[in-house]
Motif scaffolding. Structure first.
Motif, mmCIF file in Angstrom:
data_model
loop_
_atom_site.group_PDB
_atom_site.id
_atom_site.type_symbol
_atom_site.label_atom_id
_atom_site.label_comp_id
_atom_site.label_asym_id
_atom_site.label_seq_id
_atom_site.Cartn_x
_atom_site.Cartn_y
_atom_site.Cartn_z
ATOM 1 N N ARG A 135 -8.856 8.300 16.259
ATOM 2 C CA ARG A 135 -9.060 9.528 15.218
ATOM 3 C C ARG A 135 -7.573 10.097 14.975
ATOM 4 O O ARG A 135 -7.590 10.642 13.499
ATOM 5 N N ALA A 136 -6.678 10.173 15.760
ATOM 6 C CA ALA A 136 -5.393 10.519 15.383
ATOM 7 C C ALA A 136 -5.038 9.627 14.145
ATOM 8 O O ALA A 136 -4.199 9.968 12.977
ATOM 9 N N ARG A 137 -5.115 8.293 14.322
ATOM 10 C CA ARG A 137 -4.593 7.514 13.193
ATOM 11 C C ARG A 137 -5.592 7.650 11.803
ATOM 12 O O ARG A 137 -4.657 7.807 10.824
ATOM 13 N N LEU A 138 -6.770 8.019 12.027
ATOM 14 C CA LEU A 138 -7.600 8.422 10.792
ATOM 15 C C LEU A 138 -7.087 9.440 10.273
ATOM 16 O O LEU A 138 -6.926 9.639 8.835
ATOM 17 N N THR A 139 -6.997 10.405 11.106
ATOM 18 C CA THR A 139 -6.271 11.682 10.678
ATOM 19 C C THR A 139 -4.918 11.409 9.643
ATOM 20 O O THR A 139 -4.818 11.990 8.446
ATOM 21 N N LEU A 140 -4.052 10.730 10.128
ATOM 22 C CA LEU A 140 -2.782 10.234 9.246
ATOM 23 C C LEU A 140 -3.258 9.591 8.141
ATOM 24 O O LEU A 140 -2.663 9.833 7.196
ATOM 25 N N ILE A 141 -4.098 8.551 8.085
ATOM 26 C CA ILE A 141 -4.557 7.767 7.141
ATOM 27 C C ILE A 141 -4.875 8.742 5.790
ATOM 28 O O ILE A 141 -4.411 8.560 4.840
ATOM 29 N N LEU A 142 -6.091 9.694 6.156
ATOM 30 C CA LEU A 142 -6.409 10.431 5.283
ATOM 31 C C LEU A 142 -5.194 11.321 4.609
ATOM 32 O O LEU A 142 -5.355 11.595 3.316
ATOM 33 N N ARG A 143 -4.477 11.788 5.334
ATOM 34 C CA ARG A 143 -3.496 12.689 4.920
ATOM 35 C C ARG A 143 -2.527 11.875 4.018
ATOM 36 O O ARG A 143 -2.174 12.327 2.812
ATOM 37 N N GLY A 144 -2.140 10.627 4.244
ATOM 38 C CA GLY A 144 -1.421 9.697 3.478
ATOM 39 C C GLY A 144 -1.951 9.402 2.275
ATOM 40 O O GLY A 144 -1.312 9.585 1.289
ATOM 41 N N LYS A 145 -3.280 9.422 2.299
ATOM 42 C CA LYS A 145 -4.116 9.047 1.022
ATOM 43 C C LYS A 145 -3.811 10.105 0.031
ATOM 44 O O LYS A 145 -3.724 10.392 -1.337
ATOM 45 N N ARG A 146 -3.971 11.486 0.675
ATOM 46 C CA ARG A 146 -3.965 12.624 -0.167
ATOM 47 C C ARG A 146 -2.428 12.835 -0.783
ATOM 48 O O ARG A 146 -2.408 13.454 -1.815
ATOM 49 N N PHE A 147 -1.411 12.286 -0.141
ATOM 50 C CA PHE A 147 -0.196 12.231 -0.735
ATOM 51 C C PHE A 147 -0.106 10.986 -1.720
ATOM 52 O O PHE A 147 1.222 10.707 -2.328
ATOM 53 N N GLY A 148 -1.262 10.334 -1.842
ATOM 54 C CA GLY A 148 -1.111 9.188 -2.939
ATOM 55 C C GLY A 148 -0.243 8.090 -2.378
ATOM 56 O O GLY A 148 -0.003 7.029 -3.323
ATOM 57 N N PHE A 149 -0.282 7.747 -1.017
ATOM 58 C CA PHE A 149 0.365 6.334 -0.440
ATOM 59 C C PHE A 149 -0.698 5.509 -0.491
ATOM 60 O O PHE A 149 -1.890 5.821 -0.580
ATOM 61 N N SER A 150 -0.315 4.421 -0.472
ATOM 62 C CA SER A 150 -1.399 3.085 -0.642
ATOM 63 C C SER A 150 -1.508 2.798 0.905
ATOM 64 O O SER A 150 -0.959 3.260 1.905
ATOM 65 N N LEU A 151 -2.609 2.315 1.006
ATOM 66 C CA LEU A 151 -3.028 1.915 2.620
ATOM 67 C C LEU A 151 -2.119 0.955 2.994
ATOM 68 O O LEU A 151 -1.856 1.344 4.576
ATOM 69 N N GLU A 152 -1.374 0.203 2.491
ATOM 70 C CA GLU A 152 -0.270 -0.768 2.986
ATOM 71 C C GLU A 152 0.913 0.179 3.589
ATOM 72 O O GLU A 152 1.433 -0.046 4.408
ATOM 73 N N GLN A 153 1.138 1.046 2.412
ATOM 74 C CA GLN A 153 2.360 2.109 2.870
ATOM 75 C C GLN A 153 1.756 2.828 4.368
ATOM 76 O O GLN A 153 2.767 3.010 5.085
#
Lengths: 132, 132
Positions: free
Chosen positions: A47-65
């Motif tokens: 869950r912690a990772r998913l939270t970070l993933i979704l936030r990263g996405k909001r900043f426009g980062f790619s899934l690989e980044q």
DNA sequence: CCAAAAGTTGACGCGAACGTAATCGAAACG
DNA sequence: CGTTTCGATTACGTTCGCGTCAACTTTTGG
């Protein structure tokens, strides 16, 4: 509490994503839920990772980044070279974010100005219509 | 100076994009270069718009969102309803940006912490290697 | 115990944002 | 005046991030 395992449906409901999305992130190695038989079970870490993933996405980062950034949160026994590489990547993302932060500040100010201008044009148009 | 018209190549060189990209943005109605015969010519306005487009992209906006934002910069004689709609859209984008701004602030702090932690793990590993 | 619900693995589809030829006309240049 | 060169158009290809079946296997509930 046994670490609060959640099913894929519970995850989807609480994060607002679809099962497809969670399986996709897993395929891309961003999360690693355990299995009970065939079924996936997500713990606190996931869950912690998913939270970070979704936030990263909001900043426009790619899934690989994002995947590379998540390595930073892995205490796992990797060697110095790998840790150093992870840190280096993270520093670059940090610089991206700092640049974006200051650029956002400017852009917000400009957009506010433009909205103000447009609003005054609008009220002018409204007045000229009322009096014309 | 006659408004500094630029060819597509000059545009590409000064903005770091490809001709394909400029034609694509034109097809999506984000820029409207004039024509000399068949050839495109970009003026100051086109460059200003392209600057805004590229910035919008860095913030993760879609080309369609950016197109709507660019309408705000059009003094063109549109009616009140259209202007009001444009302002409304711009306000939503502004809120996006403000949310992103504050979220970025948090994320930057967290990332700095994580990098710090990883760095200490790294130096610890390095020391234990030297002494071990 | 049997049906409905929940979950799984493929596999194909899709919109966004271009990349990449292929083919053509115009234009600049030695 | 021929030939690179630049640009235009058309059109198919590609990557990312999932959506959307289809076909199966659990798992759960009445």
């Amino acid at each position: 509490m046994s670490d609060e395992l959640m099913t894929i449906r519970q995850m989807c409901d609480s994060f607002g994503v679809t099962p497809r999305t969670l399986r996709f992130y897993e395929a891309r190695e961003l999360i690693f839920p355990q299995r009970r038989g065939q079924h996936r079970l997500y713990d606190r870490r996931d869950r912690a990772r998913l939270t970070l993933i979704l936030r990263g996405k909001r900043f426009g980062f790619s899934l690989e980044q994002i995947r590379q950034l998540l390595e930073l949160y892995e205490p796992g026994g990797r060697n110095e070279t790998q840790i150093a590489a992870t840190i280096q990547v993270a520093r670059e993302r940090l610089e991206d974010m700092e640049r974006q932060y200051s650029e956002l500040s400017e852009a917000i100010a400009e957009l506010q100005t433009q909205i103000g201008d447009a609003e005054s044009r609008l009220s002018t148009a409204t007045r000229s219509k009322r009096s014309g």
